[in-house]
Design a protein around this motif. Structure first.
Motif, PDB file in Angstrom:
ATOM      1  N   LEU A  67      38.879  30.754  39.045  1.00  0.00           N
ATOM      2  CA  LEU A  67      38.974  30.990  40.487  1.00  0.00           C
ATOM      3  C   LEU A  67      38.336  29.837  41.255  1.00  0.00           C
ATOM      4  O   LEU A  67      38.903  29.344  42.241  1.00  0.00           O
ATOM      5  N   LEU A  68      37.167  29.367  40.813  1.00  0.00           N
ATOM      6  CA  LEU A  68      36.520  28.241  41.468  1.00  0.00           C
ATOM      7  C   LEU A  68      37.352  26.966  41.333  1.00  0.00           C
ATOM      8  O   LEU A  68      37.413  26.144  42.255  1.00  0.00           O
ATOM      9  N   GLN A  69      37.993  26.793  40.190  1.00  0.00           N
ATOM     10  CA  GLN A  69      38.833  25.612  39.993  1.00  0.00           C
ATOM     11  C   GLN A  69      40.038  25.626  40.940  1.00  0.00           C
ATOM     12  O   GLN A  69      40.420  24.585  41.481  1.00  0.00           O
ATOM     13  N   VAL A  70      40.631  26.799  41.133  1.00  0.00           N
ATOM     14  CA  VAL A  70      41.754  26.908  42.065  1.00  0.00           C
ATOM     15  C   VAL A  70      41.304  26.584  43.488  1.00  0.00           C
ATOM     16  O   VAL A  70      41.998  25.882  44.247  1.00  0.00           O
ATOM     17  N   LEU A 107      30.691  37.526  39.222  1.00  0.00           N
ATOM     18  CA  LEU A 107      31.221  38.858  39.515  1.00  0.00           C
ATOM     19  C   LEU A 107      31.384  39.067  41.020  1.00  0.00           C
ATOM     20  O   LEU A 107      32.321  39.748  41.458  1.00  0.00           O
ATOM     21  N   TYR A 108      30.463  38.521  41.821  1.00  0.00           N
ATOM     22  CA  TYR A 108      30.633  38.549  43.271  1.00  0.00           C
ATOM     23  C   TYR A 108      31.993  37.968  43.660  1.00  0.00           C
ATOM     24  O   TYR A 108      32.688  38.481  44.539  1.00  0.00           O
ATOM     25  N   ALA A 109      32.374  36.858  43.018  1.00  0.00           N
ATOM     26  CA  ALA A 109      33.614  36.169  43.381  1.00  0.00           C
ATOM     27  C   ALA A 109      34.826  37.064  43.156  1.00  0.00           C
ATOM     28  O   ALA A 109      35.702  37.178  44.019  1.00  0.00           O
ATOM     29  N   LEU A 110      34.895  37.713  42.005  1.00  0.00           N
ATOM     30  CA  LEU A 110      36.054  38.555  41.697  1.00  0.00           C
ATOM     31  C   LEU A 110      36.101  39.773  42.610  1.00  0.00           C
ATOM     32  O   LEU A 110      37.167  40.161  43.102  1.00  0.00           O
ATOM     33  N   GLU A 143      38.435  42.561  47.470  1.00  0.00           N
ATOM     34  CA  GLU A 143      38.320  43.201  48.777  1.00  0.00           C
ATOM     35  C   GLU A 143      39.097  42.433  49.842  1.00  0.00           C
ATOM     36  O   GLU A 143      39.621  43.038  50.780  1.00  0.00           O
ATOM     37  N   ALA A 144      39.190  41.114  49.697  1.00  0.00           N
ATOM     38  CA  ALA A 144      39.961  40.329  50.662  1.00  0.00           C
ATOM     39  C   ALA A 144      41.448  40.629  50.590  1.00  0.00           C
ATOM     40  O   ALA A 144      42.181  40.386  51.558  1.00  0.00           O
ATOM     41  N   HIS A 145      41.913  41.173  49.455  1.00  0.00           N
ATOM     42  CA  HIS A 145      43.331  41.485  49.286  1.00  0.00           C
ATOM     43  C   HIS A 145      43.619  42.984  49.263  1.00  0.00           C
ATOM     44  O   HIS A 145      44.720  43.397  48.922  1.00  0.00           O
ATOM     45  N   GLY A 146      42.623  43.791  49.624  1.00  0.00           N
ATOM     46  CA  GLY A 146      42.834  45.229  49.641  1.00  0.00           C
ATOM     47  C   GLY A 146      43.006  45.829  48.265  1.00  0.00           C
ATOM     48  O   GLY A 146      43.670  46.855  48.106  1.00  0.00           O
ATOM     49  N   VAL A 147      42.418  45.214  47.251  1.00  0.00           N
ATOM     50  CA  VAL A 147      42.509  45.708  45.870  1.00  0.00           C
ATOM     51  C   VAL A 147      41.237  46.471  45.542  1.00  0.00           C
ATOM     52  O   VAL A 147      40.122  46.006  45.833  1.00  0.00           O
ATOM     53  N   ASN A 148      41.390  47.647  44.947  1.00  0.00           N
ATOM     54  CA  ASN A 148      40.224  48.417  44.513  1.00  0.00           C
ATOM     55  C   ASN A 148      39.555  47.680  43.355  1.00  0.00           C
ATOM     56  O   ASN A 148      40.146  47.519  42.290  1.00  0.00           O
ATOM     57  N   GLY A 169      45.558  32.387  35.375  1.00  0.00           N
ATOM     58  CA  GLY A 169      45.677  32.632  36.813  1.00  0.00           C
ATOM     59  C   GLY A 169      46.425  33.907  37.151  1.00  0.00           C
ATOM     60  O   GLY A 169      46.277  34.428  38.262  1.00  0.00           O
ATOM     61  N   GLU A 170      47.226  34.422  36.229  1.00  0.00           N
ATOM     62  CA  GLU A 170      47.949  35.670  36.487  1.00  0.00           C
ATOM     63  C   GLU A 170      47.008  36.856  36.646  1.00  0.00           C
ATOM     64  O   GLU A 170      47.402  37.888  37.196  1.00  0.00           O
ATOM     65  N   LEU A 171      45.766  36.712  36.169  1.00  0.00           N
ATOM     66  CA  LEU A 171      44.818  37.820  36.253  1.00  0.00           C
ATOM     67  C   LEU A 171      43.882  37.713  37.452  1.00  0.00           C
ATOM     68  O   LEU A 171      43.014  38.578  37.620  1.00  0.00           O
ATOM     69  N   LEU A 172      44.032  36.686  38.278  1.00  0.00           N
ATOM     70  CA  LEU A 172      43.254  36.639  39.510  1.00  0.00           C
ATOM     71  C   LEU A 172      43.706  37.755  40.449  1.00  0.00           C
ATOM     72  O   LEU A 172      44.864  38.181  40.407  1.00  0.00           O
ATOM     73  N   PRO A 173      42.814  38.275  41.280  1.00  0.00           N
ATOM     74  CA  PRO A 173      43.135  39.481  42.070  1.00  0.00           C
ATOM     75  C   PRO A 173      44.431  39.407  42.864  1.00  0.00           C
ATOM     76  O   PRO A 173      45.201  40.381  42.883  1.00  0.00           O
ATOM     77  N   HIS A 174      44.721  38.285  43.538  1.00  0.00           N
ATOM     78  CA  HIS A 174      45.927  38.238  44.364  1.00  0.00           C
ATOM     79  C   HIS A 174      47.186  38.212  43.504  1.00  0.00           C
ATOM     80  O   HIS A 174      48.198  38.834  43.858  1.00  0.00           O
ATOM     81  N   GLU A 175      47.139  37.537  42.344  1.00  0.00           N
ATOM     82  CA  GLU A 175      48.295  37.540  41.445  1.00  0.00           C
ATOM     83  C   GLU A 175      48.432  38.887  40.745  1.00  0.00           C
ATOM     84  O   GLU A 175      49.537  39.391  40.534  1.00  0.00           O
ATOM     85  N   TRP A 176      47.307  39.486  40.383  1.00  0.00           N
ATOM     86  CA  TRP A 176      47.306  40.804  39.730  1.00  0.00           C
ATOM     87  C   TRP A 176      47.933  41.843  40.656  1.00  0.00           C
ATOM     88  O   TRP A 176      48.733  42.676  40.225  1.00  0.00           O
TER      89      TRP A 176
END
Length: 494
Positions: A217-220, A444-447, A452-457, A478-485
């Motif tokens: 996530l930081l690399q992206v 863990l804060y990052a994930l 929360e920024a994408h409305g994901v529980n 990257g497919e497992l990052l919150p917005h892609e997930w």
């Protein structure tokens, strides 16, 4: 005839008087700020830009339209939440003693329509359960062939706690700012024997498993064209007393408007952390005037973009001793008014937005610059207004870059907002145990923040990826990052 002393004779006294005047002005400003903070009304705090843009006394028609729009927005949100809420239908039947006609006494009654429907929200207490997994074992009649059912998938080998439990621990601390000792008490009330040290181990195990995701996530974020950054103190436990650590945030917005939020922990505030995250990258970096970001900005690195919110705050603090600072605040408010106009017209981050800035923001900046040049000689350099003027003049190039690029924001408020959750956690659990614990907390804060920024529980997301990340191809992490997930879940659901 009295002897006339040369003018130079009084120069030392003049310099001393000027220095005392500057010190007096500075002390008056500090005293006014302290009185405003301790004894002042809430209205004396720096007002939000949005409230000033609305104006102090809108017309009745504007007030009615605004209230109607706000009500419609709340109702729309409430309707959406109601549709997403788990729903269970509870049937109420007519009791046997009442199953007859109240007029003629006949018992030949038939259903009338689907019945009367009403809605009631109820709290169903969450619970923990102890799962006993029994693997079936089959044996062949030959006495040699034995087949055993697959064991349950675990986050950690021989671990006693499932992915849902670990997701709940992480979410409670990172999203709800709950100290682990308080969470241990709640788990005990739920019927599970628990100690704080066990929850601490589970928290750090989760961070270790999810480290590939938080690192990616930081690399992206670092590879993005525009990055916001900021930092906040966080104490670290030591032998005799706590020492100072820092939690840094780096965030960006994708072309689709999705926010990605990353964090990094360090034991110092030097430029090492920005250099580790953003070193060698190109683009724009939206930060305040802190020199720790110099290592990754011009001339070899990113272009620095200033923050008008910081400038506005300095001029506001100068108001008690220099009322003329109100003119600077009016200029800055005019810049935000242009941004509000672009936002209302749906032009944000487009070529039309850049043209609007060049037509309307550029003249405002020219007026503010001329006013600052006029005011600078009139105020002591160490006085509140003198310091505000010096800050704005030194940052002028960084503060005015937004006019030429519609992707650049007016301020760094996004990154400050990203640190509020950490600030609340800092008040509740006070410190982190050591540097590695701070790094785990940051990952863990990052994930959780990106969820929360994408409305994901966060609990749903973490319970899923805690298992999947260990077998997912690293090339497609990257497919497992919150917005892609979230996008994949929506696609599979449809």
């Amino acid at each position: 005839m009295p002897r006339v002393l040369p003018l130079d004779h009084f120069c030392p006294w003049r310099e001393e008087a000027e220095e005392l005047r500057e010190r007096m002005t500075s002390l008056e400003s500090k005293m006014a700020a302290l009185e405003r903070r301790v004894f002042g009304r809430n209205a004396e705090k720096l007002p939000p830009v949005a409230s000033e843009l609305r104006g102090a006394s809108p017309s009745p028609e504007e007030e009615t339209a605004r209230a109607t729009a706000a009500l419609a927005k709340r109702q729309k949100r409430a309707a959406r939440k109601a549709e997403e809420a788990p729903t269970r239908e509870v049937r109420h039947v007519v009791p046997p003693e009442a199953r007859h006609c109240p007029t003629y006494g006949s018992e030949d009654l038939k259903p009338l329509g689907t019945g009367r429907t009403s809605v009631m929200y109820e709290y169903v207490p969450a619970f923990f359960e102890r799962q006993v997994h029994v693997q079936e074992v089959l044996a062949c009649a030959c006495g040699q062939g034995v087949v055993t059912a697959p064991a349950p998938v675990r986050v950690v080998d021989r671990g006693e706690y499932g992915p849902g439990f670990l997701a709940h621990v992480v979410t409670s601390k990172c999203a709800d700012a709950m100290p682990l000792h308080r969470l241990a008490q709640r788990v005990e009330r739920g019927g599970v024997p628990m100690h704080r040290s066990t929850l601490t181990d589970l928290f750090h195990q989760s961070a270790s498993v999810l480290q590939p995701l938080s690192r990616h996530l930081l690399q992206v974020i670092a590879a993005s064209e525009v990055v916001w950054a900021d930092e906040t103190p966080m104490r670290v436990l030591d032998v005799k007393k706590t020492k100072q650590g820092y939690l840094w945030t780096f965030l960006t917005q994708t072309p689709k408007g999705e926010w990605l939020i990353g964090y990094r922990f360090s034991l110092g505030r030097a430029s090492t952390t920005p250099n580790d995250v953003l070193g060698g990258t190109r683009g724009a970096l939206v930060v305040d005037a802190y020199t720790g970001y110099n290592a990754v900005t011009l001339p070899e690195g990113r272009v620095r973009v200033g923050c008008w919110a910081h400038v506005r705050r300095r001029f506001f603090d100068a108001l008690p001793t220099a009322p003329e600072a109100r003119e600077a605040l009016d200029f800055i408010l005019a810049l935000y008014r242009v941004e509000a106009q672009a936002r209302d017209a749906g032009l944000v981050r487009t070529d039309a937005h850049r043209e609007l800035r060049q037509q309307k923001s550029a003249p405002v900046l020219a007026g503010l610059r001329a006013w600052m040049e006029e005011q600078t000689p009139l105020h002591p350099p160490k006085g509140p207004l003198g310091q505000a003027l010096s800050y704005a003049r030194k940052q002028w190039d960084a503060l005015t870059r937004f006019v030429r690029d519609a992707r650049l924001p007016l301020d760094n408020n996004r990154s400050e907002s990203a640190l509020r959750k950490a600030t609340l956690g800092r008040k509740n659990f006070l410190f982190v145990g050591h540097e590695a614990a701070g790094e785990n907390l940051a990952g863990l804060y990052a994930l959780v923040a990106t969820c929360e920024a994408h409305g994901v529980n966060p609990e749903d997301y973490l319970a899923d990826v805690l298992l999947r990340v260990q077998t997912h191809p690293n090339a497609r992490i990257g497919e497992l990052l919150p917005h892609e997930w979230k996008r994949l879940r929506a696609t599979s659901a449809s």
